[in-house]
Design an enzyme around this catalytic site. Structure first.
Site: not given
Ligand code: NAD
Ligand code: DAU
Length: 367
Positions: A138-140, A173, A177, A203
């Site tokens: 992730t970019d975080e 988190y 990562k 995403n």
């Molecule tokens: P998500 O939370 O939707 O899905 C995570 C999946 O991992 C789930 O299916 C869960 O059951 C599985 N999982 C969790 N713990 C596990 C374990 N111990 N063993 C096996 N499976 C397990 O997550 P996502 O948003 O799809 O993110 C997927 C990956 O992409 C993560 O590594 C996240 O850090 C990375 N990522 C997410 C975003 C985003 O915006 N969502 C952006 C950049 C990177």
């Molecule tokens: O940047 C990549 C990351 O993006 C991924 O690595 C993480 O897995 C993914 O969860 C996401 O993290 P964020 O914290 O940016 O996403 P979230 O949807 O939780 O929040 C997006 C923004 O909105 C953040 O600035 C917090 C704000 N927010 C979020 C929630 C859930 C609110 O203001 N209210 C809310 O209830």
């Protein structure tokens, strides 16, 4: 010997991004076997993959990535030669309440996969020919950027995250990562394990668990519930449609240079409050409500602890080396996403009912 040209293990394939990666690969590569390994936590949902579940080149194995023995036996049994590692605990707010689970899965789980791959893949002469460990990050991990008023393409700041930006994570988190990324690099540098890492921005799209900003707010607007905007809604994120991320992962899995890191992002920065206003507008229109009807749901609440101000990714390296670029404009992607959630309300009800609801209320009360 396996009948397949390749045997690819996708971890976290029942989650949001993982399910899009699995679908893309199952449909595109009929000569690959795609093995989906997932623990099925609250975030994992096999219904995300109903349309490919019966495909002859797909199978599912329920396992915990932190269970080293189990992971080792799966790599051996399925003759895995490539791993696309997405399994993780992924929600920042949860990591603030329960950091240990994040360290266990994201750090120890990644280490367990790396070590299992190393032991199975390394031949007598130390060679890893034909193998790849692709780590999705992730970019975080880069921390937070400032908001300023620059010249040029980025609307909210002059600085962007580069692959060379120093790691500076702030939440449990992102710290977990970052730690997993360091382990992946260490396995490359120490043992010669072939790895590729990508760091992607936020995403959005179908099948995202409705605790994250966009699906949570779509669901709340539908039910006339408050929209809890953290702080003043001034935080900026860089949004990418999930299928564009899956395409980038496919491209990098096949063509990324070993040992390299690639940023993936949409050059698409938005302030949270502007997204929320746009969402309200789209949902109200698609539900046939009058314009502005749901504006009053917007509620400013206490800010997230350690809330990163701005993320913005420079993905020029990926664009320059492999020609990747996002396919969708944000407004188009957002409307497509809203339509998906409105058409699939049973999915949302399914994933937010029963055990999940009880857990959620314990964690967050009645928000
Ligand atoms: P998500 O939370 O939707 O899905 C995570 C999946 O991992 C789930 O299916 C869960 O059951 C599985 N999982 C969790 N713990 C596990 C374990 N111990 N063993 C096996 N499976 C397990 O997550 P996502 O948003 O799809 O993110 C997927 C990956 O992409 C993560 O590594 C996240 O850090 C990375 N990522 C997410 C975003 C985003 O915006 N969502 C952006 C950049 C990177
Ligand atoms: O940047 C990549 C990351 O993006 C991924 O690595 C993480 O897995 C993914 O969860 C996401 O993290 P964020 O914290 O940016 O996403 P979230 O949807 O939780 O929040 C997006 C923004 O909105 C953040 O600035 C917090 C704000 N927010 C979020 C929630 C859930 C609110 O203001 N209210 C809310 O209830």
């Amino acid at each position: 010997m396996s009948d397949f040209k390749r045997n690819i293990l996708v971890t976290g394939g029942a989650g949001f991004i993982g399910s899009h990666v699995v679908r893309l690969m199952v449909k595109k590569y009929h000569d690959y076997r795609i093995v989906n390994l997932d623990k099925l936590t609250y975030a994992g949902n096999l219904a995300n993959l109903d349309d490919v579940a019966q495909s002859p080149n797909y199978c599912f194995v329920k396992a915990d990535i932190a269970d080293f023995e189990k992971v080792s036996s799966i790599i051996s049994e399925y003759q895995i030669d490539g791993i696309i590692h997405l399994a993780a605990e992924s929600h920042v707010d949860r990591s603030i309440k329960d950091p240990f689970t994040f360290a266990r899965t994201n750090v120890m789980g990644t280490l367990s996969l790396l070590e299992a791959a190393r032991r199975h893949w390394q031949s007598g002469d130390g060679d890893f020919a034909g193998k790849l460990f692709y780590h999705v990050s992730t970019d975080e991990v880069y921390g937070a950027l400032e908001l300023d008023s620059p010249e040029g393409e980025a609307p909210y700041g002059s600085e962007l995250f580069l692959e060379t930006t120093r790691y500076n994570p702030h939440s449990p988190y992102s710290a977990s990562k970052a730690s997993s990324d360091h382990f992946v690099r260490a396995y490359h540098d120490t043992y010669g394990l072939p790895v590729v890492i990508s760091n992607c921005s936020n995403n959005y799209g179908p099948n995202q668990f409705p605790e994250k900003l966009i699906p949570l707010f779509i669901n709340n607007i539908c039910h006339n519930r408050p929209l809890p905007v953290y702080g003043r809604g001034e935080n900026v994120r860089d949004w990418l449609y999930v299928e564009d991320h899956a395409e980038a992962i496919d491209l990098l899995f096949h063509n990324g240079r070993i040992g390299e890191t690639y940023n993936i992002g949409g050059f698409n920065e938005w302030k949270n409050i502007d997204i929320v206003r746009l969402l309200v507008k789209i949902v109200d229109r698609l539900l046939g409500r009058s314009e502005g009807q749901s504006d009053s749901l917007i509620t400013y609440v206490t800010d997230r602890a350690g809330h990163d101000l701005r993320y913005a990714i420079d993905s020029s390296k990926l664009a320059g080396e492999l020609g990747w670029k996002p396919s969708l404009q944000f407004e188009e992607g957002l409307e497509r996403t809203v339509r998906w959630y409105l058409d699939n309300r049973k999915w949302t009800e399914g994933v937010t009912s029963g055990d999940y609801l009880r857990y959620y209320q314990e964690m967050y009360g009645n928000r």
